[in-house]
Design a protein around this motif. Structure first.
Motif, PDB file in Angstrom:
ATOM      1  N   GLU A   1     -12.238   8.047   3.888  1.00  0.00           N
ATOM      2  CA  GLU A   1     -11.511   7.398   4.979  1.00  0.00           C
ATOM      3  C   GLU A   1     -12.361   7.235   6.232  1.00  0.00           C
ATOM      4  O   GLU A   1     -13.276   8.015   6.485  1.00  0.00           O
ATOM      5  N   HIS A   2     -12.009   6.174   7.025  1.00  0.00           N
ATOM      6  CA  HIS A   2     -12.635   5.937   8.331  1.00  0.00           C
ATOM      7  C   HIS A   2     -11.645   6.168   9.466  1.00  0.00           C
ATOM      8  O   HIS A   2     -12.051   6.222  10.622  1.00  0.00           O
ATOM      9  N   ASN A   3     -10.350   6.243   9.129  1.00  0.00           N
ATOM     10  CA  ASN A   3      -9.328   6.361  10.159  1.00  0.00           C
ATOM     11  C   ASN A   3      -9.408   7.728  10.839  1.00  0.00           C
ATOM     12  O   ASN A   3      -9.276   8.768  10.201  1.00  0.00           O
ATOM     13  N   LEU A   4      -9.613   7.708  12.150  1.00  0.00           N
ATOM     14  CA  LEU A   4      -9.848   8.952  12.896  1.00  0.00           C
ATOM     15  C   LEU A   4      -8.603   9.829  12.984  1.00  0.00           C
ATOM     16  O   LEU A   4      -8.704  11.052  13.077  1.00  0.00           O
TER      17      LEU A   4
ATOM     18  N   ILE B   1       0.580   6.117   9.996  1.00  0.00           N
ATOM     19  CA  ILE B   1      -0.396   7.137   9.586  1.00  0.00           C
ATOM     20  C   ILE B   1       0.233   8.527   9.597  1.00  0.00           C
ATOM     21  O   ILE B   1      -0.034   9.360   8.728  1.00  0.00           O
ATOM     22  N   GLU B   2       1.092   8.769  10.584  1.00  0.00           N
ATOM     23  CA  GLU B   2       1.759  10.070  10.703  1.00  0.00           C
ATOM     24  C   GLU B   2       2.560  10.375   9.435  1.00  0.00           C
ATOM     25  O   GLU B   2       2.534  11.501   8.926  1.00  0.00           O
ATOM     26  N   ASN B   3       3.278   9.353   8.922  1.00  0.00           N
ATOM     27  CA  ASN B   3       4.047   9.538   7.684  1.00  0.00           C
ATOM     28  C   ASN B   3       3.131   9.792   6.497  1.00  0.00           C
ATOM     29  O   ASN B   3       3.448  10.578   5.607  1.00  0.00           O
ATOM     30  N   LEU B   4       1.979   9.121   6.496  1.00  0.00           N
ATOM     31  CA  LEU B   4       1.013   9.298   5.413  1.00  0.00           C
ATOM     32  C   LEU B   4       0.492  10.739   5.390  1.00  0.00           C
ATOM     33  O   LEU B   4       0.395  11.359   4.331  1.00  0.00           O
TER      34      LEU B   4
ATOM     35  N   ILE C   1      -7.771  11.597  -5.823  1.00  0.00           N
ATOM     36  CA  ILE C   1      -8.763  10.956  -4.949  1.00  0.00           C
ATOM     37  C   ILE C   1      -8.112   9.721  -4.333  1.00  0.00           C
ATOM     38  O   ILE C   1      -7.621   8.850  -5.049  1.00  0.00           O
ATOM     39  N   LEU C   2      -8.080   9.652  -3.015  1.00  0.00           N
ATOM     40  CA  LEU C   2      -7.515   8.491  -2.323  1.00  0.00           C
ATOM     41  C   LEU C   2      -8.622   7.764  -1.577  1.00  0.00           C
ATOM     42  O   LEU C   2      -9.265   8.332  -0.697  1.00  0.00           O
ATOM     43  N   ASP C   3      -8.876   6.514  -1.963  1.00  0.00           N
ATOM     44  CA  ASP C   3      -9.939   5.718  -1.351  1.00  0.00           C
ATOM     45  C   ASP C   3      -9.329   4.828  -0.270  1.00  0.00           C
ATOM     46  O   ASP C   3      -8.648   3.846  -0.567  1.00  0.00           O
ATOM     47  N   GLU C   4      -9.550   5.202   0.971  1.00  0.00           N
ATOM     48  CA  GLU C   4      -9.045   4.480   2.144  1.00  0.00           C
ATOM     49  C   GLU C   4      -7.542   4.174   2.057  1.00  0.00           C
ATOM     50  O   GLU C   4      -7.113   3.020   2.052  1.00  0.00           O
ATOM     51  N   PRO C   5      -6.718   5.222   1.986  1.00  0.00           N
ATOM     52  CA  PRO C   5      -5.263   5.014   1.900  1.00  0.00           C
ATOM     53  C   PRO C   5      -4.654   4.407   3.159  1.00  0.00           C
ATOM     54  O   PRO C   5      -3.518   3.945   3.133  1.00  0.00           O
ATOM     55  N   SER C   6      -5.401   4.386   4.275  1.00  0.00           N
ATOM     56  CA  SER C   6      -4.870   3.804   5.520  1.00  0.00           C
ATOM     57  C   SER C   6      -4.929   2.282   5.519  1.00  0.00           C
ATOM     58  O   SER C   6      -4.430   1.640   6.447  1.00  0.00           O
ATOM     59  N   THR C   7      -5.528   1.693   4.462  1.00  0.00           N
ATOM     60  CA  THR C   7      -5.645   0.231   4.382  1.00  0.00           C
ATOM     61  C   THR C   7      -4.281  -0.427   4.588  1.00  0.00           C
ATOM     62  O   THR C   7      -3.322  -0.115   3.893  1.00  0.00           O
TER      63      THR C   7
ATOM     64  N   GLN D   1       0.835  -1.200   0.000  1.00  0.00           N
ATOM     65  CA  GLN D   1       0.000   0.000   0.000  1.00  0.00           C
ATOM     66  C   GLN D   1       0.876   1.258   0.000  1.00  0.00           C
ATOM     67  O   GLN D   1       0.655   2.196  -0.757  1.00  0.00           O
ATOM     68  N   ARG D   2       1.909   1.256   0.850  1.00  0.00           N
ATOM     69  CA  ARG D   2       2.804   2.422   0.919  1.00  0.00           C
ATOM     70  C   ARG D   2       3.632   2.569  -0.352  1.00  0.00           C
ATOM     71  O   ARG D   2       3.913   3.680  -0.799  1.00  0.00           O
ATOM     72  N   LEU D   3       4.017   1.430  -0.938  1.00  0.00           N
ATOM     73  CA  LEU D   3       4.777   1.466  -2.188  1.00  0.00           C
ATOM     74  C   LEU D   3       3.948   2.115  -3.293  1.00  0.00           C
ATOM     75  O   LEU D   3       4.447   2.917  -4.085  1.00  0.00           O
ATOM     76  N   LYS D   4       2.663   1.770  -3.320  1.00  0.00           N
ATOM     77  CA  LYS D   4       1.758   2.331  -4.327  1.00  0.00           C
ATOM     78  C   LYS D   4       1.624   3.851  -4.148  1.00  0.00           C
ATOM     79  O   LYS D   4       1.656   4.613  -5.123  1.00  0.00           O
TER      80      LYS D   4
END
Length: 748
Positions: A697-700, A676-679, A663-669, A646-649
Motif C-alpha cells: 500500500e501507498h495510502n498513508l 479508509i477508516e472502515n477498511l 495478501i492485499l495489493d493496494e486495497p485502498s484503490t 472494490q469494497r464489494l470484493k
C-alpha cells in the motif's frame, strides 16, 4: 469564444439535476465518496457525450465499428471539446512488448541505427526483434527459451488412465487425453515409469503421425502428436494467457544462450554507434541513454535525435529515469504502467482537448505523484483542459478548481456539495474536507510477536539476496515507491514459499447486466429456496434466467433496440415494467414481498428481512461492514462505481475467506479517505479471527496503523529492491533513507 463547458440539468444515474459551468484550460478535480456520482458526471455524462458527438462525424460504416456509448440524460451541454479518456487499466503487454516498443522509443532508435550505425546492415526492420530480419533465430526474439520440465509435467508413478499428465486439459475422459489413450500406441493402465525409452519418446516428443491401430473412438481425420509439442503449439507458441499459472509450473525459463537475452541476431548486434550496439542502448537506464544520445552530433539525423530526446525527457519528467528500454511491460508495477501511459500525451501536438483521467494516482507512492503533477501542468500549458477523478489530497491540492459530490452514495448522493478552489474546500462542511483535515496518529503499540513467516536470501528481478520476517496474526504493511520490489517480494517470492496465501489484488469483479449483489456473494440460490419452500413450488420459478423470467425481455427488465449506426437504445420492458419476472413468479410471496420487491430492498432492509437466515445474514453483514448498506439487491454490478466494486470484493473475501494468510495489493484503490477508516476496521476483524494480513500500500492512513512495516527502495527498478527498514512503526519515522518515512512524518 466561451471559455466554459456549460452543463444544464444532468440526471444520468444518480445525478440530481446538475447544472454547472466548467472552465476550459484548467486542471479540475472531481471528488467525493465512492458512489456519490463522480463517475456518472465525468465519464457517463461528459466523456460519453463527447465521444458520441465525435463518433457521429464518421460514416455509418465506421460508426458501426467504433465503441458504443450510452446516451447520458441532460437538458443541454454546450462548448464541449473533444475528449481523451485515460483509464486505470494497466498496460497489457505480451512477452514481445517492452518499455521501448510501448513508448515508440525503440522505433526511433532503430531508425537512428539504420542511418548512422557502422557497418550498414540495412533498414530499420533489421534491428527489430519482432521481425525475422532482426530476431535471434533460436529464441525468435524473446530473449529467453522455455523448456518443459518433464518431471513436473508427468507423474511417473501413474498411468494415463490415472492422470499421469499433470496439465489441466489432459483430465480423465477429456478430449485431449483421448488423443493418447485412443491412439492404440499405449497400455493405458501401465505406469509411465515402466515405459521403454521408445514408448516415452513416442508419448512426449513424437512429430505428427497417423496411428496404425487406433481404437474405434479415434477420430478418422485426426493425427497423433507428442504431449510436449502439443502443449508448445497450443499454449506456449500461441502467446495465450490461458493456463498461465499451470504453464509456469511445468516450464523452466532460461536466458537464450545464442543472443544472451538481447533478442537480436548477430547481424543486428554487429552494427554500432560510438562502440554501442542497439542492444547496449536498450539495456541502459533512461538517464544513461539520454546522455548517450546527447553526444551524437550528426546533422542528417538531427530530427530523429530531437524526437528521441523529447520522448526520453518525458520519462524523466515522470520519475521513470531508472527504467531501461528492454524492460518487459508485464513486469512493470501499476504505478510505472500508469505513468508510461501518460507520457505519450506530453508529446502530443493536439490542443484544445479535454483530457479525462480516472484516478491517475492509483499505484503511486506520494513521492511519485510529483511526476503526475508535472504531466498535468505540461498538458495544460499546451492549451488543453484536464478533468480527473481522484481521492488523493496531494493531487487535488494543485488544481485550479475542485468539484465535490455527495454527500453520501447511491440515492443519497448525486449532488454537487462544493465547487471552488482547494483552500475553500478545506473550509467546507463536506466529508472530503473532514477527511483531509483529520488528525492522524501512528500505531505506537509494539506487540510481542512469538512467531514469523520468513524469507531468507531470496532473489528475483530487482530483489537480490533479501531476508525478511513477517509476524503471524498481525497487520504488516509493505511499502516503497512504485517499482521498488513490493510485488516481487510478496506476490511472487512470498507466495512461492507460502502457496496457500490468498491474494486480493486491484482487479475488479466481472460485471454484467445480470450480475448483482445476490449473485456475487452467492445468496440468490438461498433466496430462491426460501421462496420455493414458502410457496411449495420449484426454486427455478424465481430465477430471472429460468422459469420465472419475463418472456418479453428474457429477465433483463429492459429491451435493447439496435438502431444500426445510431447505436443501441434501451427502454424499460413494457410487459414486466422492469421487474424482470413474469406474472406467475410475481404472484408468490415470502414475508409479504414478491421476488421483484426483494430485489428492490437495500442491503440494510434485506438484512432485517432475512435476519433469521444465518447464511444470508452473515453475507449481508459483510456488505454492511464494507459500507455498502445503501445499495439495492437488484442494482446490476455494471452500474457500480470502481470504489463500490472494490469494497464489494473485500466484503466477499471477508465473508468467505478461510485462508490463514491474506495478501492485499493496494486495497485502498478507488476508496475515498472517509472509507479508509472502515477498511482498517475490517482488517482488525480479520486479525481477531486469526488471519495474518500482508498489505502492499501507498495510502498513508493505512500505513500509519501497521503493526509491522517492511519498506523497500530507495527508488524503483535497478535503484530499488533493497530493504530500508523492517520492524515496528514507531521507530520507522526516524529512518532518513526512506521516502515513505519522510512522507509519513509530514502526514502526521
Amino acid at each position: 469564444m466561451n471559455k466554459n463547458i456549460v452543463i444544464k440539468n444532468a440526471t444520468t444515474n444518480n445525478l440530481k439535476n446538475i447544472s454547472i459551468d466548467i472552465p476550459k484550460n484548467k486542471i479540475i478535480a472531481v471528488t467525493g465518496v465512492s458512489g456519490s456520482g463522480k463517475s456518472s458526471f465525468v465519464f457517463d455524462t461528459i466523456a460519453s457525450q463527447s465521444q458520441r458527438l465525435l463518433n457521429e462525424t464518421y460514416s455509418s460504416y465506421i460508426q458501426d465499428l467504433l465503441p458504443k456509448y450510452k446516451k447520458p440524460t441532460f437538458d443541454s451541454i454546450s462548448n464541449l471539446p473533444v475528449s481523451l479518456v485515460i483509464n486505470q487499466k494497466r498496460i497489457e503487454g505480451n512477452s514481445r512488448s517492452t518499455v521501448g516498443t510501448i513508448t515508440d522509443i525503440y522505433t526511433n532508435l532503430r531508425l537512428l541505427f539504420s542511418r548512422i550505425a557502422v557497418p550498414f546492415i540495412g533498414y530499420s526492420m533489421n534491428y527489430s526483434f519482432n521481425n525475422t530480419e532482426g530476431m535471434c533465430s533460436i529464441c525468435k526474439g524473446l530473449g529467453e527459451i522455455k523448456q518443459m520440465n518433464i518431471k513436473r509435467l508427468i507423474d511417473f508413478d501413474k498411468s494415463l488412465n490415472q492422470g499421469a499428465i499433470l496439465f489441466p486439459t489432459f483430465q480423465n475422459n477429456g478430449w485431449r487425453l483421448s488423443r493418447y489413450t485412443e491412439s492404440g500406441f499405449f497400455n493405458n493402465d501401465k505406469k509411465i515409469s515402466q515405459y521403454s525409452k521408445e514408448e516415452l519418446d513416442l508419448l512426449l516428443y513424437s512429430k505428427e503421425i497417423k496411428p496404425v491401430n487406433p481404437t474405434t473412438k479415434w477420430h478418422k481425420t485426426a493425427t497423433y502428436l507428442g504431449v510436449v509439442p502439443r502443449i508448445e503449439n497450443v499454449f506456449i507458441n500461441s502467446e495465450t494467457t490461458k493456463y498461465k499459472k499451470e504453464l509456469n509450473n511445468i516450464l523452466d525459463v532460461k536466458v537464450c544462450p545464442q543472443c544472451k537475452g538481447t533478442r537480436l541476431n548477430n547481424k543486428a548486434l554487429s552494427a554500432k554507434i560510438m562502440n554501442k550496439s542497439i542492444a547496449d542502448c536498450s539495456s541502459m537506464s533512461i538517464n544513461e541513454l539520454f546522455d548517450f544520445i546527447n553526444k551524437i552530433d550528426d546533422e542528417k539525423v538531427s530530427i530523429i535525435i530531437n524526437d528521441l530526446k523529447k520522448k526520453l525527457k518525458s520519462l524523466q519528467i515522470v520519475g521513470l529515469d531508472y527504467l531501461s528500454l528492454n524492460r518487459n511491460t508485464n513486469t512493470l508495477s501499476g504505478g510505472e504502467s500508469q505513468r508510461i501511459k501518460m507520457t505519450k500525451y506530453l508529446n502530443s501536438s493536439l490542443s484544445d482537448v479535454l483530457y479525462i483521467f480516472d484516478e491517475p494516482t492509483i499505484g503511486l507512492h506520494p513521492h511519485d505523484i510529483k511526476g503526475i503533477v508535472n504531466i498535468f501542468k505540461e498538458i495544460k500549458n499546451n492549451g488543453n483542459s484536464i478533468l480527473f477523478v481522484d481521492h488523493d489530497k496531494d493531487i487535488i491540492s494543485i488544481c485550479d478548481k475542485v468539484i465535490n459530490f455527495g454527500e453520501k452514495a447511491g440515492i443519497n448522493g448525486g449532488n454537487i456539495t462544493f465547487y471552488g478552489i482547494y483552500e475553500e474546500l478545506l473550509n467546507s462542511n463536506t466529508i472530503t474536507a473532514k477527511a483531509f483535515l483529520k488528525k492522524h496518529n501512528i500505531n505506537e503499540k509494539e506487540k510481542d510477536f512469538s512467531s514469523f513467516y520468513t524469507l531468507d536470501n531470496v532473489s528475483k528481478n530487482n530483489i537480490k539476496n533479501l531476508s525478511v520476517k513477517i509476524p503471524k496474526n498481525a497487520l504488516t504493511l509493505v511499502t516503497g515507491v512504485a517499482g521498488s520490489g513490493k510485488s516481487t517480494l510478496i506476490r511472487y517470492l512470498f507466495k512461492n514459499k507460502y502457496p496457500k496465501a490468498a491474494i486480493l489484488d486491484q482487479s475488479l469483479p466481472h460485471t454484467s447486466v445480470r450480475s448483482n449483489i445476490t449473485t456475487y456473494i452467492n445468496i440468490y440460490n438461498e433466496i430462491k429456496k426460501l421462496f420455493a419452500k414458502a410457496n411449495s413450488v420449484n426454486a427455478n420459478m424465481f430465477s430471472a434466467t429460468g422459469k420465472g423470467a419475463c418472456l418479453v425481455c428474457k429477465g433483463k427488465g429492459f429491451i435493447k433496440l439496435d438502431l444500426a449506426y445510431l447505436g443501441d437504445s434501451t427502454q424499460v420492458c413494457e410487459k414486466c415494467k422492469g421487474k424482470r419476472f413474469n406474472d406467475t413468479a410475481l404472484s408468490y410471496y415470502y414475508k409479504n414481498k414478491n421476488i421483484s420487491e426483494i430485489f428492490d430492498l437495500s442491503v440494510q432492509e434485506a438484512l432485517e428481512l432475512f435476519f433469521d437466515n444465518t447464511l444470508i445474514r452473515n453475507k449481508l453483514e459483510s456488505i454492511v461492514n464494507a459500507n455498502l448498506d445503501y445499495i439495492k439487491l437488484g442494482q446490476t454490478l455494471d452500474t457500480f462505481s470502481g470504489g463500490e466494486l472494490q469494497r464489494l470484493k473485500i466484503a466477499k473475501m471477508l465473508s468467505e475467506n478461510t485462508d490463514e494468510i491474506i495478501i492485499l495489493d493496494e486495497p485502498s484503490t478507488g476508496l475515498h479517505e472517509a472509507d479508509i477508516e472502515n477498511l482498517i476496521k475490517l482488517f482488525n476483524v480479520l486479525i481477531k479471527q486469526g488471519h495474518t494480513l500482508i498489505v502492499l500500500e501507498h495510502n498513508l492512513s493505512i500505513i500509519s496503523q501497521a503493526d509491522w512495516i517492511i519498506d523497500l527502495g530507495l527508488k524503483g527498478g535497478s535503484l530499488g529492491g533493497k530493504l530500508l527498514y523492517q520492524g515496528y512503526l514507531k521507530n520507522f519515522l526516524n529512518n532518513e533513507n526512506s521516502f515513505t518515512a519522510k512522507y509519513l512524518k509530514e502526514f502526521l
